[in-house]
Design a protein around this motif. Structure first.
Motif, PDB file in Angstrom:
ATOM      1  N   UNK A   1       0.843  -1.170   0.000  1.00 41.22           N
ATOM      2  CA  UNK A   1       0.000   0.000   0.000  1.00 41.22           C
ATOM      3  C   UNK A   1       0.893   1.239   0.000  1.00 41.22           C
ATOM      4  N   UNK A   2       0.457   2.260  -0.744  1.00 34.85           N
ATOM      5  CA  UNK A   2       1.194   3.519  -0.807  1.00 34.85           C
ATOM      6  C   UNK A   2       0.242   4.687  -0.582  1.00 34.85           C
ATOM      7  N   UNK A   3       0.702   5.689   0.146  1.00 35.63           N
ATOM      8  CA  UNK A   3      -0.054   6.931   0.269  1.00 35.63           C
ATOM      9  C   UNK A   3       0.209   7.766  -0.973  1.00 35.63           C
ATOM     10  N   UNK A   4      -0.837   8.116  -1.687  1.00 35.82           N
ATOM     11  CA  UNK A   4      -0.729   8.927  -2.900  1.00 35.82           C
ATOM     12  C   UNK A   4      -0.787  10.400  -2.527  1.00 35.82           C
ATOM     13  N   UNK A   5      -1.635  10.713  -1.569  1.00 38.06           N
ATOM     14  CA  UNK A   5      -1.777  12.068  -1.044  1.00 38.06           C
ATOM     15  C   UNK A   5      -2.304  11.942   0.376  1.00 38.06           C
ATOM     16  N   UNK A   6      -2.613  13.069   1.000  1.00 34.34           N
ATOM     17  CA  UNK A   6      -3.156  13.012   2.358  1.00 34.34           C
ATOM     18  C   UNK A   6      -4.449  12.215   2.430  1.00 34.34           C
TER      19      UNK A   6
ATOM     20  N   UNK B   1       5.011   2.442  -6.455  1.00 31.59           N
ATOM     21  CA  UNK B   1       4.432   3.737  -6.819  1.00 31.59           C
ATOM     22  C   UNK B   1       5.553   4.758  -6.939  1.00 31.59           C
ATOM     23  N   UNK B   2       5.502   5.561  -8.000  1.00 31.72           N
ATOM     24  CA  UNK B   2       6.485   6.632  -8.191  1.00 31.72           C
ATOM     25  C   UNK B   2       5.769   7.954  -7.906  1.00 31.72           C
ATOM     26  N   UNK B   3       6.066   8.567  -6.787  1.00 25.48           N
ATOM     27  CA  UNK B   3       5.307   9.737  -6.319  1.00 25.48           C
ATOM     28  C   UNK B   3       5.465  10.964  -7.214  1.00 25.48           C
ATOM     29  N   UNK B   4       6.598  11.133  -7.864  1.00 28.03           N
ATOM     30  CA  UNK B   4       6.794  12.326  -8.703  1.00 28.03           C
ATOM     31  C   UNK B   4       5.998  12.265 -10.002  1.00 28.03           C
ATOM     32  N   UNK B   5       5.791  11.061 -10.530  1.00 25.32           N
ATOM     33  CA  UNK B   5       5.062  10.916 -11.801  1.00 25.32           C
ATOM     34  C   UNK B   5       3.621  10.452 -11.614  1.00 25.32           C
ATOM     35  N   UNK B   6       3.279   9.947 -10.446  1.00 27.48           N
ATOM     36  CA  UNK B   6       1.932   9.437 -10.208  1.00 27.48           C
ATOM     37  C   UNK B   6       1.671   8.133 -10.928  1.00 27.48           C
ATOM     38  N   UNK B   7       2.729   7.363 -11.165  1.00 30.32           N
ATOM     39  CA  UNK B   7       2.607   6.111 -11.903  1.00 30.32           C
ATOM     40  C   UNK B   7       2.763   4.930 -10.945  1.00 30.32           C
ATOM     41  N   UNK B   8       1.931   3.912 -11.166  1.00 31.92           N
ATOM     42  CA  UNK B   8       1.949   2.685 -10.383  1.00 31.92           C
ATOM     43  C   UNK B   8       2.372   1.539 -11.295  1.00 31.92           C
ATOM     44  N   UNK B   9       3.106   0.587 -10.758  1.00 32.81           N
ATOM     45  CA  UNK B   9       3.386  -0.661 -11.466  1.00 32.81           C
ATOM     46  C   UNK B   9       2.944  -1.803 -10.565  1.00 32.81           C
ATOM     47  N   UNK B  10       2.275  -2.775 -11.171  1.00 34.68           N
ATOM     48  CA  UNK B  10       1.821  -3.949 -10.449  1.00 34.68           C
ATOM     49  C   UNK B  10       2.267  -5.189 -11.213  1.00 34.68           C
ATOM     50  N   UNK B  11       2.709  -6.206 -10.480  1.00 35.93           N
ATOM     51  CA  UNK B  11       3.132  -7.465 -11.080  1.00 35.93           C
ATOM     52  C   UNK B  11       2.224  -8.575 -10.616  1.00 35.93           C
TER      53      UNK B  11
ATOM     54  N   UNK C   1      13.016   3.586 -11.065  1.00 37.54           N
ATOM     55  CA  UNK C   1      14.238   4.384 -10.954  1.00 37.54           C
ATOM     56  C   UNK C   1      13.857   5.749 -10.371  1.00 37.54           C
ATOM     57  N   UNK C   2      14.837   6.496  -9.959  1.00 40.06           N
ATOM     58  CA  UNK C   2      14.595   7.804  -9.354  1.00 40.06           C
ATOM     59  C   UNK C   2      13.797   8.716 -10.283  1.00 40.06           C
ATOM     60  N   UNK C   3      14.112   8.709 -11.578  1.00 41.48           N
ATOM     61  CA  UNK C   3      13.395   9.565 -12.529  1.00 41.48           C
ATOM     62  C   UNK C   3      12.078   8.962 -13.009  1.00 41.48           C
ATOM     63  N   UNK C   4      11.814   7.705 -12.672  1.00 42.86           N
ATOM     64  CA  UNK C   4      10.560   7.063 -13.039  1.00 42.86           C
ATOM     65  C   UNK C   4      10.524   6.482 -14.437  1.00 42.86           C
ATOM     66  N   UNK C   5      11.625   6.527 -15.173  1.00 41.09           N
ATOM     67  CA  UNK C   5      11.642   6.032 -16.553  1.00 41.09           C
ATOM     68  C   UNK C   5      11.984   4.551 -16.668  1.00 41.09           C
ATOM     69  N   UNK C   6      12.570   3.990 -15.644  1.00 39.75           N
ATOM     70  CA  UNK C   6      12.942   2.576 -15.666  1.00 39.75           C
ATOM     71  C   UNK C   6      12.272   1.864 -14.497  1.00 39.75           C
ATOM     72  N   UNK C   7      12.144   0.561 -14.659  1.00 33.75           N
ATOM     73  CA  UNK C   7      11.594  -0.244 -13.578  1.00 33.75           C
ATOM     74  C   UNK C   7      12.422  -1.519 -13.446  1.00 33.75           C
ATOM     75  N   UNK C   8      12.810  -1.827 -12.218  1.00 24.83           N
ATOM     76  CA  UNK C   8      13.533  -3.066 -11.923  1.00 24.83           C
ATOM     77  C   UNK C   8      12.529  -4.081 -11.402  1.00 24.83           C
ATOM     78  N   UNK C   9      12.706  -5.337 -11.832  1.00 22.64           N
ATOM     79  CA  UNK C   9      11.768  -6.389 -11.465  1.00 22.64           C
ATOM     80  C   UNK C   9      12.528  -7.636 -11.039  1.00 22.64           C
ATOM     81  N   UNK C  10      11.893  -8.433 -10.194  1.00 21.14           N
ATOM     82  CA  UNK C  10      12.450  -9.720  -9.773  1.00 21.14           C
ATOM     83  C   UNK C  10      11.377 -10.771  -9.993  1.00 21.14           C
TER      84      UNK C  10
END
Length: 134
Positions: free
Chosen positions: A1-6, A42-52, A88-97
Motif C-alpha cells: 500500500x502507498x499513500x498517494x496524497x493526504x 508507486x512513483x510519487x513524482x510521476x503518479x505512476x503505479x506498477x503492479x506485477x 528508478x529515481x526519474x521514473x523512466x525505468x523499472x527493476x523487477x524480480x
C-alpha cells in the motif's frame, strides 16, 4: 500500500488495483490484470503505479494513479510470478524480480516495454528490506 496524497491510498486485492479517496469515500479500480497481483510500487513524482502478477508468463502493468489509465504491459521475461518492483529515481525505468528458479532480475524502459538489462539472481528468494535507487 502507498499513500498517494493526504486523502488517497493505492493498494491491491486479488487481481485489482484500487485507489481509495478517503475524503469522498470513493474507490476506483484498475482491472487489466488477469491473475493475482503479487507486488506493487508507486512513483510519487510521476503518479505512476506498477503492479506485477502471478502466472506461467506473468505480466507487469504500469498505470496512472490519477486517471486509472493503462500505460504499458510488460511480459515475456519472467516466469511464475513477479515478486518485486521498483522505479528508478526519474521514473523512466523499472527493476523487477521474478519467481523463477534463479529469481532473475530485469530492468526495463517501461514506456517502450523494452528490456535493457537482465541478470541471474540466486536460489534463495529475494526479500526487499530497503529500496535503493536504480
Amino acid at each position: 500500500m502507498f499513500h498517494v496524497s493526504d486523502n488517497r491510498i493505492v493498494y491491491t486485492v486479488a487481481s485489482v488495483g484500487i485507489v481509495y479517496d478517503k475524503s469522498s469515500n470513493i474507490q476506483r479500480f484498475f482491472t487489466v490484470h488477469d491473475n493475482e497481483i503479487t507486488c506493487i510500487t508507486y512513483h510519487s513524482k510521476t503518479g505512476v503505479v506498477a503492479t506485477g502478477q502471478i502466472g506461467v508468463n506473468p505480466k507487469i502493468c504500469v498505470w496512472d494513479v490519477n486517471t486509472m489509465s493503462h500505460l504499458a504491459t510488460i511480459e515475456g521475461f519472467h516466469k511464475r510470478a513477479i515478486t518485486c518492483l521498483a522505479f528508478s529515481t526519474d521514473g523512466n525505468k523499472i527493476a523487477t524480480v521474478g519467481l523463477d528458479d534463479n529469481h532473475s532480475i530485469a530492468v526495463y524502459e517501461w514506456k517502450l516495454c523494452r528490456l535493457i538489462s537482465s541478470y541471474k539472481g540466486e536460489a534463495s528468494r529475494v526479500r526487499i528490506t530497503r529500496v535503493a535507487s536504480i
